[in-house]
Design an enzyme around this catalytic site. Structure first.
Site, PDB file in Angstrom:
ATOM      1  N   CYS A   2       0.978  -1.241  -0.058  1.00  0.00           N
ATOM      2  CA  CYS A   2       0.056   0.041  -0.008  1.00  0.00           C
ATOM      3  C   CYS A   2       0.880   1.250   0.038  1.00  0.00           C
ATOM      4  O   CYS A   2       2.105   1.123  -0.206  1.00  0.00           O
ATOM      5  CB  CYS A   2      -0.894   0.047   1.330  1.00  0.00           C
ATOM      6  SG  CYS A   2      -1.878  -1.642   1.463  1.00  0.00           S
ATOM      7  N   GLU A  88       3.573  -6.103   4.718  1.00  0.00           N
ATOM      8  CA  GLU A  88       3.179  -7.184   4.945  1.00  0.00           C
ATOM      9  C   GLU A  88       3.617  -7.840   6.507  1.00  0.00           C
ATOM     10  O   GLU A  88       5.070  -7.932   6.404  1.00  0.00           O
ATOM     11  CB  GLU A  88       3.329  -8.570   3.873  1.00  0.00           C
ATOM     12  CG  GLU A  88       2.766  -8.286   2.727  1.00  0.00           C
ATOM     13  CD  GLU A  88       1.175  -8.444   2.641  1.00  0.00           C
ATOM     14  OE1 GLU A  88       0.676  -8.950   3.598  1.00  0.00           O
ATOM     15  OE2 GLU A  88       0.627  -8.199   1.492  1.00  0.00           O
TER      16      GLU A  88
END
Length: 638
Positions: A2, A88
């Site tokens: 992101c 992540e």
């Protein structure tokens, strides 16, 4: 994967409006095209924990795990902890089980929610528990502060700036530049470092007052005091005593578990396959861990010396992967503006071009790709380590060895192809009298100290700070203490070249196409193991990656282990005498470039002439100068 952006402020007059926060966030849309979110809270005098500062968190999402439930920014149960997160957390399942056992209630299945609950329990100590790649922003209402954290090896970027009593931050520099009134003052020392390393080293950026959070660090800011703290400090000076068989077993265990963790995804997943050892081992291990066909991707070029597709094809056939091979003819004129825009600091690693193409084409098939980055630094894979070891032998003979090298230099050419054996021998001899760390910098520099001195205009020299670009490399080099020079060089690369160059290159190129890239060699547990390994288990018979071959030799065709290492590059040398010659000359000799006052005009002309006439391969230097000037036109002359 992101993009995040945000702000924190005390004085209402320094408020970052929702409109500005949205502009910051939307500048990162390419990183997260699937979803967006904003959390904005304005200062007020009375809250349950005292005076509440203003805070804004913005998030752009590329959905990978929990596609329907991972919206950000996300809060804990009582909304005293909010986070916006890029990356992540690969061990989130085990962390979640622990947190649920402690009484926490989860509303989603995403790794993001682990962050807020663990932060409730551990505070800033939470970062040390995450195994992943991440840039995290946490609004900690209980302590009225903003907290930023970055992963240990710098896989995910994070920029910040203190502007008055407010903190601004974002995944890319362009997010901060959306804030009205933020100064864009060029840091002369950053230009000096850029021309040395081909990147601007952390914590600097090209702009004075804007910083990169270093890898393995977190930052806290309460409106008055800013502190940056390192949470990952492995001892580089200590070498473990371990047998070859035990080292092999531990490597297999760690690497296999790392790949397994990185196969978690709710979207299509594949791997980059160059045909080199590292990416091939990643693919071989993926094949071992899944019963689904592994999708692999490689890119080729018309010039044979830059094309590795034949090796990638052999590995794909050997492993039985679903292989996708792309042949491209790079269009430098079409590509340059895209690179300059997305790499929003000057960045002169030309392998960003093939990385861009392979990311673009891979994204047409999958959303996540594994890569082999980090294997060269951890297991001594670069050819330049041969020179480091040879120089260490010369050093053993003291002045006699250095004198012999100096005498031999008289018979070596000063010009010719940069990578020819004779040119390399001359560069070796020229630097042999230096200390090991300084010598290594001379070898890897785009412009070494002598060339920078010849390049800089007098007025620019006066603006340079009283610091030496070598300090960045030296601070990493000396962490190895009394260990051998090759270990010092490779571990210095691990904390300088890897995060600042390779990880930046891959992150920006992949995220420009909304592709998540995961790097199994950069699991911090594997890195800590490799850091402590003695060099005898990394280097044998003039070649690196000895332990990798000992552990995984039967996984790959023998030709892959024996092949010569090939850089992931493009033919700058011929481009600058062909399709890019006019652009290069027009740009570097323009009145606009001259007016900046950075460089001596006659030195630039000499570089161009020597390259045009094939007297010397200055392609890397000319590329660095071209990128710098075009970057100014994109980001400063606005």
């Amino acid at each position: 994967m992101c993009g995040i952006a945000g702000a924190f402020w005390i004085d209402p007059q320094h408020e970052v409006s929702e409109e500005v926060l949205r502009r910051m966030t939307d500048s990162l849309t390419h990183r997260g095209p699937d979803d967006s979110g904003i959390y904005n809270r304005f200062p007020h005098e009375h809250g349950p924990y005292g005076t509440v500062p203003g805070v804004g968190l913005g998030h752009r999402r590329l959905s990978i795990i929990d596609l329907s439930g991972g919206h950000q920014p996300l809060a804990n149960e009582d909304e005293t902890v909010w986070t916006a997160f890029n990356g992540e957390i690969f061990n989130f399942q085990s962390l979640r089980a622990r947190l649920e056992g402690a009484g926490h209630t989860f509303r989603t299945h995403s790794d993001t929610e682990v962050i807020v609950h663990l932060f409730e329990d551990e505070g800033v100590d939470a970062f040390a528990h995450f195994n992943g790649m991440f840039a995290i922003a946490v609004w900690d209402q209980r302590h009225r502060r903003i907290v930023l954290g970055r992963d240990r090896l710098g896989q995910k970027p994070l920029y910040y700036c203190v502007h008055g009593d407010r903190l601004l931050f974002g995944s890319e520099l362009k997010a901060l530049l959306q804030v009205p009134g933020l100064p864009r003052e060029i840091d002369a020392g950053a230009i000096d470092a850029y021309l040395t390393y081909q990147y601007v080293p952390h914590p600097r950026t090209i702009f004075r007052g804007i910083h990169k959070l270093p890898p393995g660090c977190y930052l806290t800011f309460d409106g008055k005091k800013l502190e940056v703290t390192s949470y990952w400090n492995p001892d580089f000076s200590r070498e473990m005593a371990i047998s070859l068989d035990d080292a092999k077993s531990e490597l297999i265990r760690l690497f296999t578990d790392s790949v397994k963790l990185r196969l978690q995804a709710d979207v299509p997943l594949g791997a980059f396959l160059s045909g080199g050892i590292d990416s091939s081992l990643v693919v071989a291990t993926m094949k071992q861990l899944t019963d689904q066909p592994v999708k692999t991707f490689s890119i080729g070029f018309p010039q044979k010396e830059y094309d590795e597709t034949s090796y990638a094809r052999q590995v794909a056939e050997h492993l039985g992967t679903e292989h996708h091979e792309f042949q491209v003819t790079p269009d430098a004129l079409e590509m340059l503006p895209k690179l300059i825009h997305h790499y929003d600091e000057p960045f002169a690693d030309s392998s960003a071009i093939p990385t861009w193409y392979v990311s673009q084409m891979t994204r047409e098939h999958v959303t996540v790709a594994l890569s082999g980055d980090g294997g060269d630094e951890l297991f001594a894979g670069y050819d330049r380590y041969k020179a480091v070891r040879l120089a260490a032998v010369v050093d053993m003979f003291g002045p006699v060895g250095r004198l012999g090298s100096k005498l031999g230099m008289k018979f070596l050419p000063a010009g010719g192809p940069q990578k020819s054996k004779l040119r390399r021998a001359r560069r070796f001899a020229e630097a042999i009298a230096m200390t090991p760390g300084r010598r290594y910098l001379d070898w890897i520099s785009i412009f070494n100290e002598t060339r920078r001195g010849e390049l800089y205009a007098d007025g620019f020299v006066e603006k340079l700070p009283d610091t030496d670009p070598y300090a960045f490399l030296y601070s990493a080099w000396k962490r190895s203490g009394k260990r051998d020079a090759m270990t010092a060089a490779s571990l210095a690369d691990l904390t300088t070249y890897l995060p600042c160059d390779l990880n930046t290159k891959v992150d920006i190129a992949a995220m420009a196409h909304a592709l998540e890239c995961r790097q199994p060699f950069l699991d911090y547990r594997l890195a800590e193991f490799a850091i402590r390994l003695p060099s005898k288990w990394k280097w044998r018979m003039g070649r690196g990656k000895f332990l990798l071959k000992h552990a995984f030799g039967d996984k790959l065709p023998d030709i892959i282990w024996k092949r010569r290492k090939m850089g992931f590059g493009v033919p700058l040398n011929t481009w600058f005498r062909g399709q890019l010659k006019e652009l290069l000359h027009d740009t570097l000799l323009s009145e606009t470039a001259k007016s900046r006052g950075y460089f001596r005009h006659d030195t630039v002309e000499t570089l161009l002439r020597e390259h045009d006439e094939n007297q010397f391969d200055h392609s890397a230097r000319l590329w660095a100068l071209l990128v710098l000037e075009l970057w100014h036109r994109e980001w400063v002359d606005v």
